[in-house]
Design a protein around this motif. Structure first.
Motif, PDB file in Angstrom:
ATOM      1  N   UNK A  20       0.827  -1.211   0.000  1.00 56.63           N
ATOM      2  CA  UNK A  20       0.000   0.000   0.000  1.00 56.63           C
ATOM      3  C   UNK A  20       0.864   1.267   0.000  1.00 56.63           C
ATOM      4  N   UNK A  22       0.167   4.305   0.707  1.00 58.19           N
ATOM      5  CA  UNK A  22      -0.028   5.175   1.876  1.00 58.19           C
ATOM      6  C   UNK A  22       0.747   4.647   3.079  1.00 58.19           C
ATOM      7  N   UNK A  23       0.778   3.323   3.247  1.00 55.28           N
ATOM      8  CA  UNK A  23       1.519   2.746   4.379  1.00 55.28           C
ATOM      9  C   UNK A  23       3.012   2.995   4.226  1.00 55.28           C
ATOM     10  N   UNK A  26       3.691   6.667   5.025  1.00 55.25           N
ATOM     11  CA  UNK A  26       3.618   6.989   6.460  1.00 55.25           C
ATOM     12  C   UNK A  26       4.850   6.450   7.197  1.00 55.25           C
ATOM     13  N   UNK A 114      -3.103   0.538  12.899  1.00 58.64           N
ATOM     14  CA  UNK A 114      -2.298   1.710  12.523  1.00 58.64           C
ATOM     15  C   UNK A 114      -1.194   1.941  13.558  1.00 58.64           C
TER      16      UNK A 114
ATOM     17  N   UNK B  60      -7.092  -4.699   3.125  1.00 60.14           N
ATOM     18  CA  UNK B  60      -6.324  -3.532   2.658  1.00 60.14           C
ATOM     19  C   UNK B  60      -7.057  -2.236   2.989  1.00 60.14           C
ATOM     20  N   UNK B  62      -9.380  -1.744   5.201  1.00 61.99           N
ATOM     21  CA  UNK B  62      -9.440  -1.563   6.663  1.00 61.99           C
ATOM     22  C   UNK B  62      -8.147  -0.899   7.156  1.00 61.99           C
ATOM     23  N   UNK B  64      -6.045   0.996   5.383  1.00 60.74           N
ATOM     24  CA  UNK B  64      -5.971   2.391   4.918  1.00 60.74           C
ATOM     25  C   UNK B  64      -6.883   3.283   5.753  1.00 60.74           C
ATOM     26  N   UNK B  66      -7.862   2.727   8.783  1.00 63.89           N
ATOM     27  CA  UNK B  66      -7.287   2.806  10.132  1.00 63.89           C
ATOM     28  C   UNK B  66      -6.170   3.832  10.216  1.00 63.89           C
ATOM     29  N   UNK B  67      -5.347   3.887   9.179  1.00 60.87           N
ATOM     30  CA  UNK B  67      -4.239   4.861   9.164  1.00 60.87           C
ATOM     31  C   UNK B  67      -4.761   6.282   9.297  1.00 60.87           C
TER      32      UNK B  67
END
Lengths: 314, 114
Positions: A20, A22-23, A26, A114, B60, B62, B64, B66-67
Motif C-alpha cells: 500500500x 499510503x503505508x 507513512x 495503525x 487492505x 481496513x 488504509x 485505520x491509518x
C-alpha cells in the motif's frame, strides 16, 4: 556484517515493504529523520533488495498479493547472506494467532497497524542498536584489524553457507586468490611498518573495487588475500581480477625491487565446482594453482585455472 | 446516526503522523485517489463469489481507513473481512451494503476538511 568500523543509527538502512503506497509513505515519513529508508511494494522485490543491499532492518507488511510477509521472512532466513537481517512485522492484526505466526516466521518483533509513531520509532531504534552491537562483535571476531579484510575464522564459518546457497540455487561461485609481488623484498627494503601500510592500502583499495556487498575480501595469509564472488562465473571473476591488478598498480606505491617499480599483485582465478562436494580446500587450491602459474609467468598478471596447470604446479 | 467525529478523528490521524499536516494531506489525497478502484475491485470480487479476494481487499481498505483514523469505515471493512473470511456470502453482501453509505459520508468529510 559490513567491513567497516562501528556506525550510528543514522548510518543504518531500513527497508520498508508494503503493497500500500499510503503505508509506505507513512512509515518512511515517521522514520526518515532517524535512519536511511528504502521502500518496496512486494515481498519478492524485498528479497532481491536484501540480497543486493543488505539493509540493517526490514519492516515487513504481512498481507501482500505476491507473497506473504511471513513467507518472505522465512526465505530471508534461509539465504546465508540475508539470514542476519532482522525483520519487524507491521501487521493489521495482533490476534494471538497472528502473533504466533509472526514469531514462527522468524520475526524479531511486530508493530500493529495503525502504527503508533513513538512505539514504531523506539522499536526500530532498539533493534538497530542490537544489530549494530551484533555487527560490532562479529567484526571483532571476523575482521583482520590491520587490513580491515575478513580473517580465516570468517572464511571457515561463513563460506559453507555461501556454498550451500550457490549449490541450492545452481548459481556460480568464483574465487580470486592474489598476493603482493616481491613482498618479502618490500619488507626488507622499507621495513615492516611500511609493509603494514602497504597491506592496508592494498586491502582497502580492493574492498572499494568490489562492487557488490556479497563480494568478500579475506586475508588468508601474510600478504595473501582471497576474494569470494558469489553468483559470478570465471569470466566475471577474471574481469574483477584484472580490475584489481589495475587499481592496485595505480596506487603507485614505490617498490624498487619490482620490475614495475611500484607494488603489483598476481592473481589466480578458479570457479567452485559442484564436484567439490562442499570441500572449500579443493576450490581454493585450484585458485592457488592458478596463482602459482601467474607467479611463474613473471607476476603482475592473472591466470585462470585450467586442469592442464596441475602438472605445472607439481 | 453516525456523528462526524465517528467518521473521521482528524486529531488522532494527525497524532499518528507525528503532527505532520502535510503528510496527512498527502495520505488523504492518496486514499481519495485509490478508494474508488479498490472498492470496485472488492465489489467485483463479491459479484464473482471470490470471497478470498473480498477478504484481501477488505483487509487492505481496513488498513488504509485505520491509518487515517476513520473509525466507522474501519469497522465496516472489518465486518466485511470477517464475513468473507467465514466464506459467508449473504453476510458479506449485507456488510458491503451497509458500508456504502458510511463510505460516502466519510469521503465527503475528508474532501471537506482537506
Amino acid at each position: 556484517m559490513q567491513q567497516q568500523s562501528s556506525r550510528t543509527i543514522q548510518d543504518c538502512h531500513v527497508l520498508i515493504v508494503d503493497d500500500q503506497p499510503s503505508s509506505r509513505l507513512i512509515l518512511e515519513s515517521l522514520l526518515e529523520d532517524m535512519v536511511e529508508c528504502s521502500t518496496t511494494d512486494s515481498a519478492s522485490k524485498a528479497i532481491a533488495f536484501c540480497r543486493a543491499q543488505r539493509p540493517d532492518l526490514v519492516l515487513m507488511d504481512v498481507v501482500m498479493p505476491d507473497m506473504s510477509g511471513h513467507d518472505a521472512c522465512r526465505l530471508l532466513a534461509d539465504i546465508a547472506e540475508t539470514s542476519q537481517i532482522p525483520v519487524i512485522f507491521v501487521t493489521g492484526s495482533a490476534t494471538d494467532e497472528e502473533q504466533e505466526k509472526c514469531w514462527d516466521a522468524g520475526g524479531v518483533d511486530f508493530v500493529e497497524k495503525p502504527v503508533n509513531p513513538t512505539t514504531l520509532r523506539n522499536r526500530v531504534k532498539s533493534h538497530l542498536n542490537h544489530k549494530m552491537k551484533t555487527d560490532l562483535l562479529e567484526q571483532l571476531i571476523y575482521l583482520d584489524r590491520l587490513t580491515g579484510a575478513f580473517n580465516r575464522h570468517y572464511l571457515e564459518d561463513s563460506l559453507p553457507g555461501i556454498i550451500r546457497d550457490c549449490l541450492r540455487h545452481e548459481r556460480d561461485l568464483a574465487f580470486i586468490l592474489f598476493d603482493i609481488d616481491f613482498f618479502k623484498q618490500y619488507n626488507d627494503e622499507y621495513g615492516h611498518l611500511q609493509g603494514d601500510t602497504c597491506l592496508h592500502k592494498v586491502s582497502h583499495t580492493t574492498m572499494h573495487s568490489l562492487l557488490r556487498p556479497r563480494d568478500k575480501l579475506i586475508r588468508v595469509g601474510g600478504e595473501e588475500f582471497l576474494v569470494v564472488l558469489p553468483e559470478t562465473d570465471t569470466a566475471g571473476a577474471l574481469a574483477v581480477a584484472q580490475r584489481l591488478l589495475t587499481v592496485i598498480k595505480a596506487l603507485a606505491i614505490p617498490h624498487q625491487h619490482s620490475p614495475e617499480k611500484v607494488v603489483t599483485v598476481s592473481a589466480g582465478v578458479a570457479e567452485y565446482q559442484p564436484s567439490d562436494d562442499r570441500n572449500l580446500k579443493k576450490a581454493v587450491s585450484r585458485a592457488d594453482t592458478a596463482l602459482y602459474e601467474a607467479k611463474s609467468q613473471g607476476r603482475n598478471c592473472v591466470v585462470v585455472y585450467d586442469v592442464a596447470l596441475e602438472g605445472v604446479s607439481e | 446516526m453516525i456523528t462526524t467525529a465517528e467518521l473521521w478523528n482528524k486529531d488522532q490521524a494527525l497524532r499518528r503522523m507525528m503532527g505532520k499536516e502535510s503528510l496527512l494531506q498527502r495520505v488523504v489525497a492518496l486514499f481519495l485517489e485509490q478508494y474508488p478502484t479498490q472498492w470496485q475491485t472488492l465489489r467485483s470480487n463479491l459479484e464473482t463469489g471470490d470471497l478470498a479476494g473480498v477478504q484481501a481487499q477488505a483487509h487492505t481498505l481496513k488498513g488504509s481507513a485505520g491509518e487515517l483514523a476513520l473509525p466507522a469505515l474501519t469497522d465496516c471493512f472489518a465486518n466485511i473481512e470477517q464475513a468473507a473470511k467465514m466464506r459467508d456470502l449473504p453476510a458479506t453482501t449485507s456488510a458491503c451494503e451497509q458500508t456504502q453509505p458510511v463510505a460516502d459520508r466519510t469521503l465527503e468529510a475528508l474532501q471537506q476538511d482537506c
